[in-house]
Design an enzyme around this catalytic site. Structure first.
Site, mmCIF file in Angstrom:
data_model
loop_
_atom_site.group_PDB
_atom_site.id
_atom_site.type_symbol
_atom_site.label_atom_id
_atom_site.label_comp_id
_atom_site.label_asym_id
_atom_site.label_seq_id
_atom_site.Cartn_x
_atom_site.Cartn_y
_atom_site.Cartn_z
ATOM 1 N N ASP A 55 -1.843 0.264 0.146
ATOM 2 C CA ASP A 55 -2.189 0.813 1.442
ATOM 3 C C ASP A 55 -2.282 -0.314 2.476
ATOM 4 O O ASP A 55 -3.236 -1.084 2.474
ATOM 5 C CB ASP A 55 -3.543 1.534 1.359
ATOM 6 C CG ASP A 55 -3.897 2.169 2.686
ATOM 7 O OD1 ASP A 55 -3.149 3.064 3.118
ATOM 8 O OD2 ASP A 55 -4.890 1.743 3.321
ATOM 9 N N TYR A 60 -3.543 -4.557 10.047
ATOM 10 C CA TYR A 60 -4.216 -5.439 9.083
ATOM 11 C C TYR A 60 -3.591 -6.837 9.042
ATOM 12 O O TYR A 60 -4.197 -7.760 8.488
ATOM 13 C CB TYR A 60 -4.156 -4.865 7.657
ATOM 14 C CG TYR A 60 -4.833 -3.520 7.458
ATOM 15 C CD1 TYR A 60 -5.712 -3.010 8.397
ATOM 16 C CD2 TYR A 60 -4.597 -2.768 6.305
ATOM 17 C CE1 TYR A 60 -6.318 -1.771 8.215
ATOM 18 C CE2 TYR A 60 -5.202 -1.544 6.107
ATOM 19 C CZ TYR A 60 -6.056 -1.045 7.062
ATOM 20 O OH TYR A 60 -6.650 0.169 6.870
ATOM 21 N N LYS A 90 0.636 1.958 8.543
ATOM 22 C CA LYS A 90 0.067 2.807 9.599
ATOM 23 C C LYS A 90 0.435 2.278 10.986
ATOM 24 O O LYS A 90 0.532 1.062 11.189
ATOM 25 C CB LYS A 90 -1.472 2.842 9.485
ATOM 26 C CG LYS A 90 -1.968 3.123 8.080
ATOM 27 C CD LYS A 90 -3.467 3.317 7.989
ATOM 28 C CE LYS A 90 -3.936 3.257 6.550
ATOM 29 N NZ LYS A 90 -4.235 1.912 6.065
ATOM 30 N N HIS A 123 -2.706 5.826 12.518
ATOM 31 C CA HIS A 123 -3.948 5.203 12.055
ATOM 32 C C HIS A 123 -5.197 5.870 12.649
ATOM 33 O O HIS A 123 -6.175 6.110 11.945
ATOM 34 C CB HIS A 123 -3.912 3.705 12.429
ATOM 35 C CG HIS A 123 -4.750 2.832 11.565
ATOM 36 N ND1 HIS A 123 -4.421 1.537 11.267
ATOM 37 C CD2 HIS A 123 -5.925 3.052 10.924
ATOM 38 C CE1 HIS A 123 -5.351 1.006 10.483
ATOM 39 N NE2 HIS A 123 -6.268 1.911 10.263
HETATM 40 P P1 NAP Z 1 -13.956 -0.380 -0.336
HETATM 41 O O1 NAP Z 1 -12.703 -0.261 -1.130
HETATM 42 O O2 NAP Z 1 -14.917 0.745 -0.362
HETATM 43 O O3 NAP Z 1 -14.728 -1.708 -0.728
HETATM 44 C C1 NAP Z 1 -14.102 -2.959 -0.760
HETATM 45 C C2 NAP Z 1 -15.141 -4.005 -1.091
HETATM 46 O O4 NAP Z 1 -15.737 -3.711 -2.353
HETATM 47 C C3 NAP Z 1 -14.589 -5.402 -1.190
HETATM 48 O O5 NAP Z 1 -15.539 -6.273 -0.591
HETATM 49 C C4 NAP Z 1 -14.484 -5.682 -2.688
HETATM 50 O O6 NAP Z 1 -14.687 -7.035 -2.934
HETATM 51 C C5 NAP Z 1 -15.608 -4.838 -3.237
HETATM 52 N N1 NAP Z 1 -15.326 -4.272 -4.566
HETATM 53 C C6 NAP Z 1 -14.183 -3.693 -4.989
HETATM 54 N N2 NAP Z 1 -14.284 -3.279 -6.258
HETATM 55 C C7 NAP Z 1 -15.541 -3.585 -6.649
HETATM 56 C C8 NAP Z 1 -16.251 -3.409 -7.866
HETATM 57 N N3 NAP Z 1 -15.689 -2.840 -8.928
HETATM 58 N N4 NAP Z 1 -17.546 -3.861 -7.915
HETATM 59 C C9 NAP Z 1 -18.134 -4.466 -6.845
HETATM 60 N N5 NAP Z 1 -17.513 -4.652 -5.666
HETATM 61 C C10 NAP Z 1 -16.216 -4.218 -5.559
HETATM 62 O O7 NAP Z 1 -13.693 -0.671 1.198
HETATM 63 P P2 NAP Z 1 -12.541 -0.773 2.260
HETATM 64 O O8 NAP Z 1 -11.759 -2.030 2.094
HETATM 65 O O9 NAP Z 1 -13.194 -0.470 3.541
HETATM 66 O O10 NAP Z 1 -11.574 0.464 1.965
HETATM 67 C C11 NAP Z 1 -10.500 0.372 1.095
HETATM 68 C C12 NAP Z 1 -9.177 0.457 1.823
HETATM 69 O O11 NAP Z 1 -9.097 1.649 2.614
HETATM 70 C C13 NAP Z 1 -8.954 -0.660 2.862
HETATM 71 O O12 NAP Z 1 -8.661 -1.901 2.251
HETATM 72 C C14 NAP Z 1 -7.822 -0.040 3.657
HETATM 73 O O13 NAP Z 1 -6.601 -0.172 2.957
HETATM 74 C C15 NAP Z 1 -8.265 1.424 3.733
HETATM 75 N N6 NAP Z 1 -9.017 1.739 4.973
HETATM 76 C C16 NAP Z 1 -8.426 2.548 5.896
HETATM 77 C C17 NAP Z 1 -9.087 2.877 7.073
HETATM 78 C C18 NAP Z 1 -8.406 3.782 8.071
HETATM 79 O O14 NAP Z 1 -8.852 3.850 9.230
HETATM 80 N N7 NAP Z 1 -7.381 4.503 7.684
HETATM 81 C C19 NAP Z 1 -10.385 2.394 7.328
HETATM 82 C C20 NAP Z 1 -10.978 1.588 6.356
HETATM 83 C C21 NAP Z 1 -10.298 1.278 5.191
HETATM 84 P P3 NAP Z 1 -13.684 -7.909 -3.882
HETATM 85 O O15 NAP Z 1 -12.333 -7.888 -3.206
HETATM 86 O O16 NAP Z 1 -14.319 -9.260 -3.877
HETATM 87 O O17 NAP Z 1 -13.698 -7.241 -5.220
#
Ligand code: NAP
Length: 316
Positions: A55, A60, A90, A123
């Site tokens: 994704d 980004y 996006k 997005h």
């Molecule tokens: P998330 O996936 O909920 O959390 C990511 C964080 O959690 C990172 O700091 C990661 O650190 C940590 N993590 C991952 N696996 C873990 C585990 N098993 N145990 C403990 N910590 C863990 O948050 P997000 O990055 O906000 O969302 C994921 C993806 O969604 C984004 O990367 C993006 O692609 C997409 N997104 C889209 C939008 C939109 O507007 N469409 C908005 C926000 C996000 P480490 O890397 O150090 O493991």
């Protein structure tokens, strides 16, 4: 010894070429300043572990690195062809103008070194003056979002074969209703925040009824910001951890899977990336569901603008 890879289950999306399969779990690539691992290395490691869905987004700034990782995975023979992957990107708000959409996708494809995307998303339902990516978005730069014109150009992207499927992100029920009132192609996906602290029951029901697949972002509610985390620091979930011998992250992702959702979790850490894949061969119990229903609900990602917009979520 060959590495053990996990096969992620898939869902079927409607697309220009009929049915397109999307692995239910993808790797998020939204940048985090604290990350010590590069996007290229993370994506390559993820491919080794069995991730096939990535994704990305123009905003980004990772498309080049994702593309380089894919090119290297092909060179190393980790995948036989690009078709084995599902790549999403996006459209940023500065390009949310009907005449800028095809060129914006062509630019993303050049940066990714790909001939097509599997999924191209709007997005945010927000348009600003054209220009470079600025985050957060200044409210003073916002202009009218021409949903009809934008969707028509998204359809053109699909017709030209630049993407197999098109969809939206951060759309409320009200905005989806408006889109569906004229759309001749239904958005394949609505990518929105869903996690145990923001379970989005109504939006999920609506999307299911309309045949729009939900992809949950911030599934661990972690995002790039830090501080109190309603999910990862949750006492109720700590009880489930003890009962199952799983981590909170695995419980979060398993719950999304059992809801029939697709999700993009971001980890650039080899072990956590692998841990997040280990959710397909066990189940939550009825008692777990009772506890999960007690978790306080509050939206985590309130919006990309400064100040926040009052009507972005239509009070849903
Ligand atoms: P998330 O996936 O909920 O959390 C990511 C964080 O959690 C990172 O700091 C990661 O650190 C940590 N993590 C991952 N696996 C873990 C585990 N098993 N145990 C403990 N910590 C863990 O948050 P997000 O990055 O906000 O969302 C994921 C993806 O969604 C984004 O990367 C993006 O692609 C997409 N997104 C889209 C939008 C939109 O507007 N469409 C908005 C926000 C996000 P480490 O890397 O150090 O493991």
């Amino acid at each position: 010894m060959a590495a053990i890879t996990t096969t992620v289950p898939q869902v079927v999306l409607q697309s220009s070429t009929g049915q397109r399969r999307m692995p239910v779990m993808g790797l998020g690539t939204a940048p985090e300043a604290a990350s010590k691992v590069s996007t290229k290395d993370a994506v390559l490691e993820a491919i080794k572990q069995g991730y096939r869905h990535f994704d990305a987004a123009a905003a980004y700034g990772v498309e080049k690195s994702v593309g380089e990782a894919i090119a290297e995975a092909l060179q190393l023979g980790l995948i036989a062809s690009r078709d084995e992957l599902f790549v999403t990107s996006k459209l940023w708000v500065t390009d949310n103008h009907s005449h800028l959409i095809v060129p914006a996708l062509q630019k993303s494809l050049r940066t990714l070194q790909l001939e097509y995307l599997d999924l191209f998303l709007i997005h945010w339902p927000i348009t600003t003056q054209p220009g470079g990516v600025k985050y957060p978005i200044e409210v003073s730069e916002i202009v009218e979002f021409d949903m009809k014109g934008v969707w028509s150009s998204m359809k053109e992207c699909q017709r030209l074969g630049l993407t197999k499927a098109i969809g939206v992100s951060n759309f409320s029920i009200k905005k989806l209703e408006e889109l569906l009132s004229f759309a001749t192609i239904t958005p394949a996906v609505n990518q929105v925040e869903v996690n145990l602290g923001w379970q989005q029951v109504k939006l999920r029901e609506f999307c299911k009824e309309k045949g729009v697949v939900i992809t949950a972002f911030s599934p661990l509610r972690k995002g790039a910001s830090r501080g109190e985390n309603l999910v990862m620091d949750n006492d109720i979930l700590k009880e489930l951890v003890d009962a199952h011998g799983k981590t909170i992250a695995q419980i979060c992702l398993r719950w999304l899977y059992e809801q029939g959702l697709t999700f993009v979790a971001k980890s650039y850490d080899k072990e956590r990336m692998n841990q997040n894949l280990q959710i397909f061969d066990w189940s939550l119990t009825e008692d777990d569901y009772k506890k999960i229903s007690e978790i306080h609900q509050d939206r985590f990602i309130k919006g990309p603008t400064k100040p926040l917009l009052n009507d972005l979520w239509d009070e849903e």
